[in-house]
Design a protein around this motif. Sequence first.
Motif, PDB file in Angstrom:
ATOM      1  N   TRP A 158       1.011   1.198   6.889  1.00 44.93           N
ATOM      2  CA  TRP A 158       0.468   0.920   8.045  1.00 44.93           C
ATOM      3  C   TRP A 158      -1.196   1.298   8.125  1.00 44.93           C
ATOM      4  O   TRP A 158      -1.590   2.208   7.469  1.00 44.93           O
ATOM      5  CB  TRP A 158       0.875   1.894   9.033  1.00 44.93           C
ATOM      6  N   ILE A 159      -1.885   0.292   8.525  1.00 43.80           N
ATOM      7  CA  ILE A 159      -3.290   0.294   8.281  1.00 43.80           C
ATOM      8  C   ILE A 159      -4.117   0.762   9.534  1.00 43.80           C
ATOM      9  O   ILE A 159      -4.974   1.587   9.617  1.00 43.80           O
ATOM     10  CB  ILE A 159      -4.076  -1.150   7.744  1.00 43.80           C
ATOM     11  N   ALA A 160      -3.918   0.144  10.547  1.00 44.52           N
ATOM     12  CA  ALA A 160      -4.345   0.580  11.981  1.00 44.52           C
ATOM     13  C   ALA A 160      -3.382   0.012  13.053  1.00 44.52           C
ATOM     14  O   ALA A 160      -2.905  -1.043  12.977  1.00 44.52           O
ATOM     15  CB  ALA A 160      -5.752  -0.154  11.884  1.00 44.52           C
ATOM     16  N   ALA A 161      -3.777   0.685  14.154  1.00 45.82           N
ATOM     17  CA  ALA A 161      -3.115  -0.028  15.293  1.00 45.82           C
ATOM     18  C   ALA A 161      -4.393  -0.372  16.485  1.00 45.82           C
ATOM     19  O   ALA A 161      -5.116   0.816  16.785  1.00 45.82           O
ATOM     20  CB  ALA A 161      -2.358   0.786  15.984  1.00 45.82           C
ATOM     21  N   ASN A 170       0.876  -1.049   0.046  1.00 44.80           N
ATOM     22  CA  ASN A 170      -0.041   0.030  -0.183  1.00 44.80           C
ATOM     23  C   ASN A 170       0.937   1.281  -0.046  1.00 44.80           C
ATOM     24  O   ASN A 170       1.969   1.190   0.417  1.00 44.80           O
ATOM     25  CB  ASN A 170      -0.837  -0.026   1.462  1.00 44.80           C
ATOM     26  N   PRO A 171       0.348   2.329  -0.566  1.00 41.57           N
ATOM     27  CA  PRO A 171       1.212   3.611  -0.653  1.00 41.57           C
ATOM     28  C   PRO A 171       1.458   3.965   1.116  1.00 41.57           C
ATOM     29  O   PRO A 171       2.684   4.667   1.067  1.00 41.57           O
ATOM     30  CB  PRO A 171       0.319   4.685  -1.171  1.00 41.57           C
ATOM     31  N   ARG A 172       0.520   3.655   1.983  1.00 41.51           N
ATOM     32  CA  ARG A 172       0.944   3.972   3.295  1.00 41.51           C
ATOM     33  C   ARG A 172       0.608   2.493   3.888  1.00 41.51           C
ATOM     34  O   ARG A 172      -0.229   2.090   4.098  1.00 41.51           O
ATOM     35  CB  ARG A 172       0.115   4.837   3.882  1.00 41.51           C
ATOM     36  N   MET A 228     -10.580  -3.287   5.301  1.00 39.14           N
ATOM     37  CA  MET A 228      -9.560  -2.198   4.889  1.00 39.14           C
ATOM     38  C   MET A 228      -9.140  -2.296   3.228  1.00 39.14           C
ATOM     39  O   MET A 228     -10.022  -2.621   2.668  1.00 39.14           O
ATOM     40  CB  MET A 228      -8.245  -2.798   5.227  1.00 39.14           C
TER      41      MET A 228
END
Lengths: 154, 107
Positions: free
Chosen positions: A95-98, A91-93, A114
Amino acid sequence: MSLSRRKAVSSLGATLVAIALRPMRSFAGEVETLAAIRALFGEKPMQTGRVALQLPSLAESGNLVPLTITVDSPMTETDYVRRVCIFANRNPRPWIAAVTLGPKAAKAEFSTNMRLSGTQDVIAIAEMSDASLWTAQANVLVTVGACDSMLMRR
Amino acid sequence: MAFNTRIRVPATAKAGEIVEIRAMIMHPMENGFRVDTQGTAIPVDIITDFVCSYDAAEIFRVRLEPGLAANPYFSFFLKATRSGVVEFAWTAQDESVTTASAPIEVT
């Protein structure tokens, strides 16, 4: 214009070099994912296991990919999952979630949706209350990615 | 700015029972990579935090990133210990908070 053999060979060579040096498509790659993971967890060693990712193996649209994460933990006041971080390595970023679970959460299990920009690996890392890290990863085939308008602009 | 939310909390539960909680907020979660019809980039506009609390304790907290789908949805579990209110709060990137709550009766 007459094309000598020498000229032809040298221009072919130059073209090949140009192709080789062409900047890579600026997908965030595994390198950036590893950097994001390192920023969150440092250099601590990780073990594989205890985390289960439930994902479709083939997603028609990357805009909405359902995801369920289950962590093998008794979830008591002294032994629980502190947090779970989700990454998608192209993904371009990344990190999806914490997700932080309180000791009163009954089960170390949750679901969400997601976005995925394309076929790639999804990685989950769980940090336990004793600070040990456990990880799992799963591959998802994505037919149409979530960021197609972004890719067309490039 | 407040957004519409959908939450699901069982109205009643037995003491010690594990119940599933579902929460969703209607929000586009603009990831900053999309362009409008004029070709200009749409800026990032996301919900950044979600918290669910019950019985004076945080049950579930999420830090959201643009990689989550539009209308972010979460389902998770809590152990029903005593009658009370399950509270939900979503914080948007402009710091505005949307809240929702539902009572749960424990028998």
